[in-house]
Design a protein around this motif. Structure first.
Motif, PDB file in Angstrom:
ATOM      1  N   SER A  48      -5.603  46.625  30.544  1.00 21.84           N
ATOM      2  CA  SER A  48      -4.755  47.732  29.573  1.00 21.84           C
ATOM      3  C   SER A  48      -3.956  46.726  28.783  1.00 21.84           C
ATOM      4  N   GLU A  49      -4.370  45.096  28.294  1.00 19.95           N
ATOM      5  CA  GLU A  49      -4.692  45.037  27.290  1.00 19.95           C
ATOM      6  C   GLU A  49      -5.339  45.281  26.425  1.00 19.95           C
ATOM      7  N   THR A  50      -4.636  44.580  24.045  1.00 19.18           N
ATOM      8  CA  THR A  50      -5.650  45.062  23.661  1.00 19.18           C
ATOM      9  C   THR A  50      -6.363  43.963  22.920  1.00 19.18           C
ATOM     10  N   LEU A  51      -7.785  44.134  23.242  1.00 16.31           N
ATOM     11  CA  LEU A  51      -8.703  42.892  22.279  1.00 16.31           C
ATOM     12  C   LEU A  51      -7.909  42.685  20.828  1.00 16.31           C
ATOM     13  N   SER A  52      -8.574  41.805  20.134  1.00 15.54           N
ATOM     14  CA  SER A  52      -8.326  41.858  18.993  1.00 15.54           C
ATOM     15  C   SER A  52      -8.961  40.395  18.707  1.00 15.54           C
ATOM     16  N   LEU A  53     -10.143  41.091  17.046  1.00 17.26           N
ATOM     17  CA  LEU A  53     -10.780  39.562  16.812  1.00 17.26           C
ATOM     18  C   LEU A  53     -10.928  39.894  15.617  1.00 17.26           C
ATOM     19  N   THR A  54     -10.981  39.044  14.994  1.00 18.18           N
ATOM     20  CA  THR A  54     -11.492  39.158  13.064  1.00 18.18           C
ATOM     21  C   THR A  54     -12.264  38.033  13.357  1.00 18.18           C
ATOM     22  N   CYS A  55     -13.080  38.648  11.875  1.00 18.47           N
ATOM     23  CA  CYS A  55     -14.556  37.887  11.136  1.00 18.47           C
ATOM     24  C   CYS A  55     -14.147  37.677   9.853  1.00 18.47           C
TER      25      CYS A  55
END
Lengths: 116, 107
Positions: free
Chosen positions: A15-22
């Protein structure tokens, strides 16, 4: 030579939110589509979506309701958010550059595991 | 949306063999087809674009052909370093779908 360096949380609860940055180093940031692709363990590649430097996005129909891709042209960064994750979202996530000849440059990949 | 179907899903061949992998699009995509090689534990690598143009640095034993809906990746004189999974991708328009992959092993 374009280089892509990605980062983000590797362990999430359901239920959490995945967060990735490039971050994109070298080469032009403009005029290309900046892409997210994922690969569940032992499985094939899945295109998630993309954004251009103007902020126009395209998303996979199967993930569209949960995906947001954004761009910060001042930093040559682009980001992925995937909401309401489940175990099925466990995968290696890649950022990549889509040029006129295909997906030419890839980030190193980030393993994201969803587990309670 | 256009679906990309690869066959076979896996194959085993001997060193020196010719190997053929096919990719079929559910609708015509002209020649906007790329092939990628992914070695175990590594990031995918672009091999061929425009259905038949070899990316710089790719050995000439790799070749691609096709247009419209049917495409082929051929590896001539298979080498041990060619052990990998190969993917096709339509890249002209979104969604930029991948095929499901073909795993190539050495007998």
């Amino acid at each position: 030579q374009v280089q892509l360096q990605q980062w983000g949380a590797g362990l999430l609860k359901p239920s959490e939110t995945l967060s990735l940055t490039c971050a994109v180093f070298s080469g032009s940031f403009s005029g290309f589509n900046w892409t997210w692709i994922r690969q569940p363990p032992g499985k094939g590649l899945e295109w998630i979506g993309e954004i251009n430097d103007s902020g126009k996005t395209n998303y996979s129909p199967s993930l569209k309701s949960r995906v947001t891709i954004s761009v910060d042209t001042s930093k040559n960064h682009f980001s992925l958010k995937l909401s309401s994750v489940t175990a099925a979202d466990t995968a290696i996530y890649y950022c990549a550059k889509l040029g006129v000849i295909g997906t030419e440059y890839w980030g190193q990949g980030t393993l994201v595991t969803v587990s309670s | 949306d256009i679906q990309m179907t690869q066959s076979p899903s896996s194959l085993s061949a001997s060193v020196g063999d010719r190997v053929t992998i096919t990719c079929r699009a559910s609708q015509g995509i002209s020649n906007s087809l790329a092939w990628y090689q992914q070695k175990p534990g590594k990031v995918p690598n672009l091999l061929i674009y425009g259905a038949s143009t070899l990316q710089s640095g790719v050995p000439s034993r790799f070749s691609g052909s096709g247009s419209g809906t049917d495409f082929t990746l051929t590896i001539n004189n298979l080498q041990p370093e060619d052990v990998a999974t190969y993917y096709c991708q339509k890249y002209y328009s979104a969604p930029r779908t991948f095929g499901q992959g073909t795993k190539v092993e050495i007998k």
